[in-house]
Design a protein around this motif. Structure first.
Motif, PDB file in Angstrom:
ATOM      1  N   CYS A  49       1.103  -1.103  -0.186  1.00 37.63           N
ATOM      2  CA  CYS A  49      -0.081  -0.082  -0.135  1.00 37.63           C
ATOM      3  C   CYS A  49       0.612   0.944   0.552  1.00 37.63           C
ATOM      4  O   CYS A  49       0.922   2.678   0.198  1.00 37.63           O
ATOM      5  CB  CYS A  49      -1.085   0.701   1.411  1.00 37.63           C
ATOM      6  SG  CYS A  49      -0.382  -0.167   2.830  1.00 37.63           S
ATOM      7  N   HIS A  50       1.983   1.067   0.013  1.00 36.69           N
ATOM      8  CA  HIS A  50       2.889   1.968  -0.796  1.00 36.69           C
ATOM      9  C   HIS A  50       2.887   3.651  -1.752  1.00 36.69           C
ATOM     10  O   HIS A  50       2.361   2.750  -2.566  1.00 36.69           O
ATOM     11  CB  HIS A  50       3.840   1.875  -1.000  1.00 36.69           C
ATOM     12  CG  HIS A  50       5.190   2.655  -1.365  1.00 36.69           C
ATOM     13  ND1 HIS A  50       6.320   2.368  -2.077  1.00 36.69           N
ATOM     14  CD2 HIS A  50       6.005   3.363  -0.434  1.00 36.69           C
ATOM     15  CE1 HIS A  50       6.611   3.678  -1.919  1.00 36.69           C
ATOM     16  NE2 HIS A  50       7.207   4.180  -1.423  1.00 36.69           N
ATOM     17  N   VAL A  51       2.954   4.872  -0.691  1.00 34.27           N
ATOM     18  CA  VAL A  51       1.863   5.507  -2.012  1.00 34.27           C
ATOM     19  C   VAL A  51       3.631   6.820  -1.453  1.00 34.27           C
ATOM     20  O   VAL A  51       3.865   6.519  -0.938  1.00 34.27           O
ATOM     21  CB  VAL A  51       0.837   6.284  -1.327  1.00 34.27           C
ATOM     22  CG1 VAL A  51       0.419   5.043  -1.054  1.00 34.27           C
ATOM     23  CG2 VAL A  51       0.569   6.734  -0.210  1.00 34.27           C
ATOM     24  N   HIS A  52       3.844   7.677  -2.419  1.00 37.22           N
ATOM     25  CA  HIS A  52       4.239   8.787  -1.440  1.00 37.22           C
ATOM     26  C   HIS A  52       3.564  10.129  -1.405  1.00 37.22           C
ATOM     27  O   HIS A  52       2.345  10.299  -2.506  1.00 37.22           O
ATOM     28  CB  HIS A  52       4.912   9.669  -3.276  1.00 37.22           C
ATOM     29  CG  HIS A  52       6.032   8.404  -3.656  1.00 37.22           C
ATOM     30  ND1 HIS A  52       7.558   8.442  -2.756  1.00 37.22           N
ATOM     31  CD2 HIS A  52       6.176   7.141  -4.571  1.00 37.22           C
ATOM     32  CE1 HIS A  52       8.032   7.244  -3.678  1.00 37.22           C
ATOM     33  NE2 HIS A  52       7.284   6.749  -4.475  1.00 37.22           N
ATOM     34  N   VAL A  53       3.114  10.510  -0.250  1.00 38.98           N
ATOM     35  CA  VAL A  53       3.103  11.552  -0.132  1.00 38.98           C
ATOM     36  C   VAL A  53       3.261  12.713  -0.655  1.00 38.98           C
ATOM     37  O   VAL A  53       4.590  13.544  -0.619  1.00 38.98           O
ATOM     38  CB  VAL A  53       2.815  12.048   1.819  1.00 38.98           C
ATOM     39  CG1 VAL A  53       1.897  13.095   1.814  1.00 38.98           C
ATOM     40  CG2 VAL A  53       1.980  10.553   1.879  1.00 38.98           C
ATOM     41  N   ALA A  54       2.674  13.637  -1.598  1.00 39.31           N
ATOM     42  CA  ALA A  54       2.834  15.327  -1.910  1.00 39.31           C
ATOM     43  C   ALA A  54       3.352  16.139  -0.618  1.00 39.31           C
ATOM     44  O   ALA A  54       2.810  16.443   0.726  1.00 39.31           O
ATOM     45  CB  ALA A  54       1.267  15.916  -1.846  1.00 39.31           C
ATOM     46  N   PRO A  55       5.034  16.669  -1.298  1.00 39.28           N
ATOM     47  CA  PRO A  55       5.444  16.934  -0.595  1.00 39.28           C
ATOM     48  C   PRO A  55       5.432  18.101   0.416  1.00 39.28           C
ATOM     49  O   PRO A  55       5.198  17.958   1.878  1.00 39.28           O
ATOM     50  CB  PRO A  55       6.499  17.648  -1.176  1.00 39.28           C
ATOM     51  CG  PRO A  55       6.659  16.824  -2.173  1.00 39.28           C
ATOM     52  CD  PRO A  55       4.932  16.186  -2.689  1.00 39.28           C
ATOM     53  N   GLU A  56       3.927  19.082   0.331  1.00 36.66           N
ATOM     54  CA  GLU A  56       3.574  20.028   1.104  1.00 36.66           C
ATOM     55  C   GLU A  56       2.300  19.347   2.162  1.00 36.66           C
ATOM     56  O   GLU A  56       2.369  19.851   2.912  1.00 36.66           O
ATOM     57  CB  GLU A  56       1.974  20.835   0.147  1.00 36.66           C
ATOM     58  CG  GLU A  56       1.867  20.740  -0.378  1.00 36.66           C
ATOM     59  CD  GLU A  56       1.750  19.656  -1.920  1.00 36.66           C
ATOM     60  OE1 GLU A  56       0.655  19.047  -2.593  1.00 36.66           O
ATOM     61  OE2 GLU A  56       2.761  19.517  -2.216  1.00 36.66           O
ATOM     62  N   TRP A  57       2.264  18.230   2.296  1.00 38.04           N
ATOM     63  CA  TRP A  57       1.635  17.358   3.141  1.00 38.04           C
ATOM     64  C   TRP A  57       2.499  16.524   4.193  1.00 38.04           C
ATOM     65  O   TRP A  57       2.298  15.652   5.243  1.00 38.04           O
ATOM     66  CB  TRP A  57       0.445  16.079   2.576  1.00 38.04           C
ATOM     67  CG  TRP A  57      -0.454  17.268   2.010  1.00 38.04           C
ATOM     68  CD1 TRP A  57      -1.021  17.086   0.910  1.00 38.04           C
ATOM     69  CD2 TRP A  57      -1.588  17.476   2.986  1.00 38.04           C
ATOM     70  NE1 TRP A  57      -1.990  18.323   1.210  1.00 38.04           N
ATOM     71  CE2 TRP A  57      -2.520  18.421   2.090  1.00 38.04           C
ATOM     72  CE3 TRP A  57      -2.379  17.065   3.952  1.00 38.04           C
ATOM     73  CZ2 TRP A  57      -3.953  18.095   3.028  1.00 38.04           C
ATOM     74  CZ3 TRP A  57      -3.134  17.829   4.533  1.00 38.04           C
ATOM     75  CH2 TRP A  57      -4.338  18.039   3.867  1.00 38.04           C
ATOM     76  N   VAL A  58       3.816  16.194   4.413  1.00 39.80           N
ATOM     77  CA  VAL A  58       4.331  15.434   5.021  1.00 39.80           C
ATOM     78  C   VAL A  58       4.802  16.107   6.068  1.00 39.80           C
ATOM     79  O   VAL A  58       4.441  15.253   6.676  1.00 39.80           O
ATOM     80  CB  VAL A  58       6.057  15.847   4.299  1.00 39.80           C
ATOM     81  CG1 VAL A  58       6.940  14.924   5.315  1.00 39.80           C
ATOM     82  CG2 VAL A  58       6.345  14.927   2.667  1.00 39.80           C
ATOM     83  N   ASP A  59       4.580  16.946   6.350  1.00 40.32           N
ATOM     84  CA  ASP A  59       4.802  17.735   7.700  1.00 40.32           C
ATOM     85  C   ASP A  59       3.565  17.659   8.736  1.00 40.32           C
ATOM     86  O   ASP A  59       3.093  18.111   9.943  1.00 40.32           O
ATOM     87  CB  ASP A  59       5.505  19.137   8.371  1.00 40.32           C
ATOM     88  CG  ASP A  59       7.327  19.176   7.408  1.00 40.32           C
ATOM     89  OD1 ASP A  59       7.709  18.089   7.768  1.00 40.32           O
ATOM     90  OD2 ASP A  59       7.526  20.082   7.042  1.00 40.32           O
ATOM     91  N   LYS A  60       2.294  17.609   7.932  1.00 39.95           N
ATOM     92  CA  LYS A  60       1.261  17.439   8.081  1.00 39.95           C
ATOM     93  C   LYS A  60       0.397  15.956   8.747  1.00 39.95           C
ATOM     94  O   LYS A  60      -0.355  16.220   9.354  1.00 39.95           O
ATOM     95  CB  LYS A  60       0.143  18.592   7.100  1.00 39.95           C
ATOM     96  CG  LYS A  60       0.875  19.325   6.915  1.00 39.95           C
ATOM     97  CD  LYS A  60      -0.475  20.521   5.716  1.00 39.95           C
ATOM     98  CE  LYS A  60       0.307  21.733   5.297  1.00 39.95           C
ATOM     99  NZ  LYS A  60      -1.071  22.011   4.558  1.00 39.95           N
ATOM    100  N   ILE A  61       1.092  15.007   8.787  1.00 39.08           N
ATOM    101  CA  ILE A  61       0.536  14.007   8.937  1.00 39.08           C
ATOM    102  C   ILE A  61       1.171  13.408  10.012  1.00 39.08           C
ATOM    103  O   ILE A  61       2.811  13.848  10.143  1.00 39.08           O
ATOM    104  CB  ILE A  61       0.697  12.451   7.766  1.00 39.08           C
ATOM    105  CG1 ILE A  61       1.834  12.727   7.170  1.00 39.08           C
ATOM    106  CG2 ILE A  61      -0.158  13.681   6.876  1.00 39.08           C
ATOM    107  CD1 ILE A  61       2.024  11.835   5.969  1.00 39.08           C
TER     108      ILE A  61
END
Length: 107
Positions: A49-61
């Motif tokens: 279920c590997h995904v790449h989180v959009a860069p602008e969201w990395v610090d929000k999760i």
């Protein structure tokens, strides 16, 4: 209900309403997003279920925990910043608008 955007490896985009408390993996799997295989059903014992989180969201999760880090060792095309197992991202109202790119290949 938070809307999560899933972008398949082909570029096909899905904007999906995912209930609070579900995981990003459950939202994609239940909607038939190509590439969210989820072989283990969300128990963090595979990397399908590997995904790449959009860069602008990395610090929000929330940050990765040790078990997720270990499972990412089995994934393909891992990015040290954006790679996540979507089964480990629990949906909250704060994730409304989250964008994830499904990995091109699942191990």
């Amino acid at each position: 209900m938070p809307k999560i955007t899933y972008i398949e490896a082909s570029g096909l985009r899905h904007d999906i309403d995912v209930p609070v408390g579900h995981t990003v993996m459950e939202g994609g799997r239940d909607a038939g997003v190509e590439g969210i295989v989820a072989e283990c059903g969300g128990s963090c014992s595979c990397s399908t279920c590997h995904v790449h989180v959009a860069p602008e969201w990395v610090d929000k999760i929330p940050s990765r925990e040790e078990m997720e880090e270990d499972m990412l060792d089995f994934a393909i095309d891992v990015d040290p910043v954006t790679s996540r197992l979507s089964c480990q991202i629990r949906v909250t109202e704060a994730l409304d608008g989250l964008v994830v790119h499904v990995a091109k290949e699942q191990a």
